[in-house]
Design a protein around this motif. Sequence first.
Motif, PDB file in Angstrom:
ATOM      1  N   LYS A  43     -13.337  -8.550  -6.497  1.00  0.00           N
ATOM      2  CA  LYS A  43     -14.480  -8.736  -5.133  1.00  0.00           C
ATOM      3  C   LYS A  43     -13.539  -9.915  -3.458  1.00  0.00           C
ATOM      4  O   LYS A  43     -13.833  -9.388  -3.173  1.00  0.00           O
ATOM      5  CB  LYS A  43     -15.462  -8.488  -5.683  1.00  0.00           C
ATOM      6  CG  LYS A  43     -15.824  -7.325  -6.382  1.00  0.00           C
ATOM      7  CD  LYS A  43     -17.579  -7.334  -6.473  1.00  0.00           C
ATOM      8  CE  LYS A  43     -18.109  -6.057  -7.373  1.00  0.00           C
ATOM      9  NZ  LYS A  43     -19.275  -6.232  -7.492  1.00  0.00           N
ATOM     10  N   THR A  44     -12.903 -10.921  -4.752  1.00  0.00           N
ATOM     11  CA  THR A  44     -13.209 -11.766  -3.515  1.00  0.00           C
ATOM     12  C   THR A  44     -11.970 -12.022  -2.814  1.00  0.00           C
ATOM     13  O   THR A  44     -11.794 -12.108  -1.796  1.00  0.00           O
ATOM     14  CB  THR A  44     -13.113 -12.892  -4.181  1.00  0.00           C
ATOM     15  OG1 THR A  44     -14.407 -13.523  -5.220  1.00  0.00           O
ATOM     16  CG2 THR A  44     -12.759 -14.775  -4.042  1.00  0.00           C
ATOM     17  N   MET A  45     -10.881 -11.309  -3.433  1.00  0.00           N
ATOM     18  CA  MET A  45      -9.997 -10.838  -2.865  1.00  0.00           C
ATOM     19  C   MET A  45     -10.144  -9.903  -1.372  1.00  0.00           C
ATOM     20  O   MET A  45      -9.785  -9.407  -0.950  1.00  0.00           O
ATOM     21  CB  MET A  45      -8.386 -10.335  -3.601  1.00  0.00           C
ATOM     22  CG  MET A  45      -8.226 -10.743  -4.983  1.00  0.00           C
ATOM     23  SD  MET A  45      -6.591 -10.100  -5.436  1.00  0.00           S
ATOM     24  CE  MET A  45      -5.082 -10.411  -4.913  1.00  0.00           C
ATOM     25  N   ILE A  46     -10.505  -8.745  -2.003  1.00  0.00           N
ATOM     26  CA  ILE A  46     -10.931  -7.418  -0.943  1.00  0.00           C
ATOM     27  C   ILE A  46     -11.939  -8.273   0.408  1.00  0.00           C
ATOM     28  O   ILE A  46     -11.947  -8.049   1.710  1.00  0.00           O
ATOM     29  CB  ILE A  46     -12.076  -6.723  -1.640  1.00  0.00           C
ATOM     30  CG1 ILE A  46     -10.868  -5.963  -2.023  1.00  0.00           C
ATOM     31  CG2 ILE A  46     -12.466  -6.001  -0.843  1.00  0.00           C
ATOM     32  CD1 ILE A  46     -11.605  -4.862  -3.164  1.00  0.00           C
ATOM     33  N   HIS A  53      -0.109  -7.873   7.130  1.00  0.00           N
ATOM     34  CA  HIS A  53      -0.483  -9.085   6.753  1.00  0.00           C
ATOM     35  C   HIS A  53      -1.491  -7.908   5.641  1.00  0.00           C
ATOM     36  O   HIS A  53      -2.848  -8.608   5.189  1.00  0.00           O
ATOM     37  CB  HIS A  53      -2.154  -9.754   7.570  1.00  0.00           C
ATOM     38  CG  HIS A  53      -1.246 -10.392   8.895  1.00  0.00           C
ATOM     39  ND1 HIS A  53      -0.262 -11.412   8.223  1.00  0.00           N
ATOM     40  CD2 HIS A  53      -1.269 -10.233   9.974  1.00  0.00           C
ATOM     41  CE1 HIS A  53      -0.075 -12.220   9.699  1.00  0.00           C
ATOM     42  NE2 HIS A  53      -0.172 -11.110  11.030  1.00  0.00           N
ATOM     43  N   GLN A  54      -0.931  -6.794   5.147  1.00  0.00           N
ATOM     44  CA  GLN A  54      -1.782  -6.858   4.380  1.00  0.00           C
ATOM     45  C   GLN A  54      -2.157  -6.569   3.118  1.00  0.00           C
ATOM     46  O   GLN A  54      -2.860  -5.815   1.353  1.00  0.00           O
ATOM     47  CB  GLN A  54      -1.989  -5.287   4.892  1.00  0.00           C
ATOM     48  CG  GLN A  54      -0.280  -4.729   4.072  1.00  0.00           C
ATOM     49  CD  GLN A  54       0.343  -3.111   4.148  1.00  0.00           C
ATOM     50  OE1 GLN A  54       1.308  -2.936   3.516  1.00  0.00           O
ATOM     51  NE2 GLN A  54      -0.292  -2.335   5.498  1.00  0.00           N
ATOM     52  N   ALA A  55      -1.432  -7.497   2.476  1.00  0.00           N
ATOM     53  CA  ALA A  55      -0.019  -8.165   1.261  1.00  0.00           C
ATOM     54  C   ALA A  55      -1.809  -8.422   0.054  1.00  0.00           C
ATOM     55  O   ALA A  55      -2.273  -7.245  -0.910  1.00  0.00           O
ATOM     56  CB  ALA A  55       0.457  -9.245   1.047  1.00  0.00           C
ATOM     57  N   ILE A  56      -3.048  -8.786   0.605  1.00  0.00           N
ATOM     58  CA  ILE A  56      -3.873  -8.941  -0.257  1.00  0.00           C
ATOM     59  C   ILE A  56      -5.338  -7.833   0.085  1.00  0.00           C
ATOM     60  O   ILE A  56      -5.572  -7.967  -0.942  1.00  0.00           O
ATOM     61  CB  ILE A  56      -4.573 -10.684   0.560  1.00  0.00           C
ATOM     62  CG1 ILE A  56      -5.963 -11.091  -0.431  1.00  0.00           C
ATOM     63  CG2 ILE A  56      -5.325 -10.397   1.674  1.00  0.00           C
ATOM     64  CD1 ILE A  56      -6.312 -12.011   0.350  1.00  0.00           C
ATOM     65  N   ALA A  57      -5.455  -7.278   0.534  1.00  0.00           N
ATOM     66  CA  ALA A  57      -5.717  -5.948   1.131  1.00  0.00           C
ATOM     67  C   ALA A  57      -5.374  -4.918  -0.155  1.00  0.00           C
ATOM     68  O   ALA A  57      -5.505  -4.216  -1.010  1.00  0.00           O
ATOM     69  CB  ALA A  57      -5.882  -5.571   2.206  1.00  0.00           C
ATOM     70  N   VAL A  58      -3.810  -5.136  -0.176  1.00  0.00           N
ATOM     71  CA  VAL A  58      -3.181  -4.388  -1.187  1.00  0.00           C
ATOM     72  C   VAL A  58      -3.583  -4.567  -3.019  1.00  0.00           C
ATOM     73  O   VAL A  58      -3.842  -3.757  -3.818  1.00  0.00           O
ATOM     74  CB  VAL A  58      -1.710  -4.186  -1.034  1.00  0.00           C
ATOM     75  CG1 VAL A  58      -0.888  -3.064  -2.405  1.00  0.00           C
ATOM     76  CG2 VAL A  58      -1.246  -3.436   0.550  1.00  0.00           C
ATOM     77  N   TYR A  59      -3.381  -6.189  -2.608  1.00  0.00           N
ATOM     78  CA  TYR A  59      -3.713  -6.625  -4.064  1.00  0.00           C
ATOM     79  C   TYR A  59      -4.979  -7.088  -4.611  1.00  0.00           C
ATOM     80  O   TYR A  59      -5.241  -6.306  -5.953  1.00  0.00           O
ATOM     81  CB  TYR A  59      -3.268  -8.486  -4.503  1.00  0.00           C
ATOM     82  CG  TYR A  59      -1.261  -8.810  -3.891  1.00  0.00           C
ATOM     83  CD1 TYR A  59      -0.544  -7.625  -4.221  1.00  0.00           C
ATOM     84  CD2 TYR A  59      -1.415  -9.102  -3.010  1.00  0.00           C
ATOM     85  CE1 TYR A  59       0.629  -7.513  -4.556  1.00  0.00           C
ATOM     86  CE2 TYR A  59       0.042  -9.389  -3.134  1.00  0.00           C
ATOM     87  CZ  TYR A  59       1.557  -9.144  -2.856  1.00  0.00           C
ATOM     88  OH  TYR A  59       2.310  -9.556  -3.902  1.00  0.00           O
ATOM     89  N   GLY A  60      -6.154  -6.877  -3.753  1.00  0.00           N
ATOM     90  CA  GLY A  60      -7.738  -6.625  -4.408  1.00  0.00           C
ATOM     91  C   GLY A  60      -7.908  -5.020  -4.249  1.00  0.00           C
ATOM     92  O   GLY A  60      -8.238  -4.729  -5.424  1.00  0.00           O
ATOM     93  N   THR A  61      -7.778  -4.185  -3.566  1.00  0.00           N
ATOM     94  CA  THR A  61      -7.314  -3.124  -4.058  1.00  0.00           C
ATOM     95  C   THR A  61      -7.137  -2.378  -5.321  1.00  0.00           C
ATOM     96  O   THR A  61      -7.852  -2.137  -6.485  1.00  0.00           O
ATOM     97  CB  THR A  61      -7.384  -1.828  -2.830  1.00  0.00           C
ATOM     98  OG1 THR A  61      -7.510  -2.534  -1.417  1.00  0.00           O
ATOM     99  CG2 THR A  61      -7.656  -0.563  -3.246  1.00  0.00           C
ATOM    100  N   LEU A  62      -5.965  -2.717  -5.198  1.00  0.00           N
ATOM    101  CA  LEU A  62      -5.170  -2.741  -7.353  1.00  0.00           C
ATOM    102  C   LEU A  62      -5.920  -3.173  -8.221  1.00  0.00           C
ATOM    103  O   LEU A  62      -5.845  -2.735  -9.370  1.00  0.00           O
ATOM    104  CB  LEU A  62      -3.744  -2.649  -7.210  1.00  0.00           C
ATOM    105  CG  LEU A  62      -3.005  -1.418  -6.160  1.00  0.00           C
ATOM    106  CD1 LEU A  62      -1.848  -1.975  -6.029  1.00  0.00           C
ATOM    107  CD2 LEU A  62      -3.267  -0.197  -5.999  1.00  0.00           C
TER     108      LEU A  62
END
Length: 211
Positions: A206-209, A132-141
């Motif tokens: 920041k909200t995505m993270i 489920h890492q997609a949102i963390a990838v998107y948020g970080t990049l």
Amino acid sequence: AQLTNILPNLGNIKYVISFLFLIGFGVKAGMVPLHIWLPKAHPAAPTPASAILSGILVKTGIFGIIITVVFMMNGDFYLSLFLIIIGFLNMFTGGFLAIFQNNIKKNLAYSSMSQMGYLLLGIGCIGLLRDHQAIAVYGTLFHIFNHAIFKVMLFMGIGIIYMVTHKLDINDIQGFGRFKPVLKLTFFIGFCAIIGLPGFNGFASKTMIHH
């Protein structure tokens, strides 16, 4: 490419190797407690150099940490947990130390350190969330990109002030923005973005993270 296949199978020595990588890249990224060069370098550097240093160059350290933890170590649980803890420490320490600075470039340097904490937290989440890492990838990049935009804008604004006043102390330059609506507006937009105010790009990443 070969390191990805070899490193995870080396036993406990893989943690020594990856930790040494993290120290090297962590210095570049302003990671606690390797951040001490950051507030010293910014006030000494010319404004364009400060902008590139904060907006672009510290991200090379973040990129190296992503390569080490996510790709070479396949999102190792312990390294990811370590990055989450360090990320929170960066966020708190950078923000806390920024409060006490009179030099506006030092203030933004500690702010960069705090923003790097968000990125370290995001990288840790990439490792922990697995499938489920997609949102963390998107948020970080996304935050890497956003931080580059608003931090460079703020440093360029400081450059304008310094070119006119030759001062960086907040107590000396207070009131400079009177009757300068464009400068005030660009600074205000930059600060709204950096604190993550809704409607600005910093809020989105920041909200995505956070999620």
